[in-house]
Design a protein around this motif. Structure first.
Motif, PDB file in Angstrom:
ATOM      1  N   ALA A 109      -7.289 -10.149  -8.288  1.00  0.00           N
ATOM      2  CA  ALA A 109      -8.053  -8.894  -8.217  1.00  0.00           C
ATOM      3  C   ALA A 109      -8.841  -8.733  -6.935  1.00  0.00           C
ATOM      4  N   PRO A 115      -5.048  -7.776  -3.606  1.00  0.00           N
ATOM      5  CA  PRO A 115      -5.166  -6.347  -3.280  1.00  0.00           C
ATOM      6  C   PRO A 115      -5.613  -6.102  -1.842  1.00  0.00           C
ATOM      7  N   LEU A 116      -6.539  -6.948  -1.341  1.00  0.00           N
ATOM      8  CA  LEU A 116      -6.983  -6.748   0.046  1.00  0.00           C
ATOM      9  C   LEU A 116      -5.854  -7.030   1.032  1.00  0.00           C
ATOM     10  N   LEU A 174      -1.574  14.279   6.440  1.00  0.00           N
ATOM     11  CA  LEU A 174      -2.227  14.238   5.126  1.00  0.00           C
ATOM     12  C   LEU A 174      -2.465  15.642   4.605  1.00  0.00           C
ATOM     13  N   PRO A 189      -6.302   1.851  -1.472  1.00  0.00           N
ATOM     14  CA  PRO A 189      -7.471   1.125  -0.956  1.00  0.00           C
ATOM     15  C   PRO A 189      -8.745   1.401  -1.760  1.00  0.00           C
ATOM     16  N   THR A 195      -3.314  -4.188   0.874  1.00  0.00           N
ATOM     17  CA  THR A 195      -3.822  -2.988   1.546  1.00  0.00           C
ATOM     18  C   THR A 195      -3.713  -3.155   3.063  1.00  0.00           C
ATOM     19  N   ALA A 214      -8.511  -0.691  -4.809  1.00  0.00           N
ATOM     20  CA  ALA A 214      -8.668  -2.093  -4.439  1.00  0.00           C
ATOM     21  C   ALA A 214     -10.139  -2.420  -4.192  1.00  0.00           C
ATOM     22  N   LEU A 215     -10.833  -1.525  -3.511  1.00  0.00           N
ATOM     23  CA  LEU A 215     -12.250  -1.776  -3.214  1.00  0.00           C
ATOM     24  C   LEU A 215     -13.091  -1.774  -4.485  1.00  0.00           C
ATOM     25  N   THR A 230      -4.120   6.075   0.468  1.00  0.00           N
ATOM     26  CA  THR A 230      -5.442   6.683   0.254  1.00  0.00           C
ATOM     27  C   THR A 230      -6.066   6.217  -1.066  1.00  0.00           C
TER      28      THR A 230
END
Lengths: 252, 194
Positions: free
Chosen positions: A95, A99-100, A177, B59, A103, B62-63, B56
């Motif tokens: 966790a 994930p870091l 975006l 992250p 990312t 995840a944070l 988008t």
């Protein structure tokens, strides 16, 4: 004492089962997803494969699969309680660390893959006609000529529609975006037009140093360099940048 | 002369019970799972939508997961290493529940507490503790879950000693360790008789 031993044995067997199940899931998932990552990279010609993309994609797949296995194991085995060091280790790995990492590695891939022609084409309601023209061997548009002759080796859409340098890249991603938002909310307007006039620099960043281009644009190169004239003044109608068929979908 | 009314404005210390930390950790792991799935979907099919979600939303999730796990870890670390933090307890307030993880011992400065054992849905008061006594040490020594619920009967004040500092105190002060072990054994024998 016999009861304690039996309980410890049962606990050990249970832990071993969880590990074995997690390993099986890991091997199975890697077998499914690694070929997908490799397949995604084989779209282009075999001489055009970007090693950074290939390595990053494979690393991302491995990390994601390991992450899923670790988290599923942690949830099944510990059910949210973290008391022993082992449970904290699994929790922090699944966790926090993974994930870091994903990312971080994923950001490299995001920037790379957002530049590909196939990515632009994925918004097929708006961009498909442009990509069809780009890849049409009979089209005489600038886009088709650049693509067909590999004047731009890859990421052809991005190469022409992004200004030079880091600022250009950031601007392109920002506008991208916005485009994604308008596409998925169906608030785009047809026909698709540029938000601002096409800047000369986006042609000149490649062509300004080309002897062939200078020879064919001798009479107007100074006006083009100074901005008095624009490339699109000539290349909007004759020798257009794109030949688009008017059969695009309409938003509802 | 006008009587003055004083109010206790001491800020209440932040507390997370065992159920809340468990929920936070489960939610954090589920968010991490979503991030992994978003990554695989982005790799399988790179479109505007999957790219947007992974670059988008991913992250952000995840944070949040990282913040939740590190927050719980920090809270538990501070709790285990707390050194005689004094806390005022309201009547009826539950200090800890049977089955929760034990992370500190409580020394009663003032007030009364009821020790409640729950079995088969029935609550039984097995002991009452008052000024000068302590509770919560058995879970620390045995490294086990709390074997009873403790609830304040009257307004009370306790000094809280985190697990690490409690065990260090026992190792450095043999007399204290003897006293506490005697109490632990007496309580264990009482439990066995019942």
């Amino acid at each position: 004492m016999n009861e304690d031993f039996s309980e410890a044995k049962a606990e050990g067997v249970c832990t071993a089962w969880y590990f074995a199940a997690a390993l099986r899931l890991l091997v199975l998932s890697a077998g499914v997803f690694l070929p997908l990552a490799a397949q995604a990279q084989d779209e282009g010609a075999r001489f055009q494969q970007d090693p950074v993309q290939q390595v990053a994609a494979r690393v991302l797949v491995v990390l994601a699969v390991i992450g899923i296995v670790v988290v599923v194991y942690s949830l099944a085995r510990y059910r949210g309680s973290a008391v022993e060091p082992a449970s904290w280790g699994v929790l922090l790995a699944g966790a926090v660390a993974l994930p870091l990492l994903i990312t971080g590695v994923g950001t490299i891939l995001v920037f790379q893959r957002a530049e590909r022609v196939e990515f632009c084409a994925s918004c097929h309601l708006t961009m498909q006609p442009f990509v069809d023209d780009l890849k049409n061997p009979k089209s005489n548009s600038l886009a088709a000529l650049h693509f067909r002759n590999r004047y731009i080796p890859d990421d052809q859409c991005y190469a022409c529609h992004t200004s030079y340098g880091l600022f250009g890249t950031v601007e392109a991603k920002k506008e991208g975006l916005n485009d994604v938002y308008r596409y998925y909310t169906r608030t785009f307007h047809l026909p698709i037009t540029l938000k601002h006039p096409y800047p000369n620099n986006d042609c000149l960043k490649c062509h300004a140093g080309s002897e062939k281009w200078i020879a064919s644009h001798q009479d107007y190169k100074d006006a083009l360099f100074s901005g008095e004239a624009t490339c699109m003044q000539c290349h909007a109608e004759s020798n257009p940048a794109h030949n688009i068929a008017q059969n695009v979908a309409t938003p509802h | 002369m006008t009587p003055t009314v004083t109010r206790d404005v001491t800020p209440k210390p932040f507390k997370l019970n065992s159920a809340t930390t468990r929920t936070l950790l489960i939610v954090a792991q589920l968010l991490a799972l979503v991030v992994f799935i978003l990554a695989l979907e982005f790799l399988r099919r790179t479109t505007g939508g999957t790219l947007f979600l992974f670059s988008t939303i991913g992250p952000v999730l995840a944070l949040i997961a990282v913040a939740a796990v590190l927050g719980v870890a920090t809270y538990r670390f501070l709790r285990r290493h707390s050194l005689f933090e004094v806390e005022d307890i309201e009547p009826g307030q539950v200090i800890f529940r049977q089955g929760e993880e034990g992370d500190c011992a409580y020394f009663i400065h003032d007030g009364q507490f009821a020790v409640i054992r729950e079995e088969n849905g029935t609550e039984t008061v097995i002991a009452r503790l008052s000024t000068g006594q302590y509770f919560g040490e058995m879970a620390l020594i045995g490294n086990a879950a709390r074997n009873a619920t403790v609830r304040a009967v009257t307004p009370a004040r306790v000094a809280i000693l985190g697990k690490q500092n409690f065990l260090t105190m026992l190792s450095l002060m043999p007399r204290t360790q003897e006293d506490i072990m005697q109490t632990v054994n007496a309580r264990a024998m009482r439990k066995a008789k019942k």
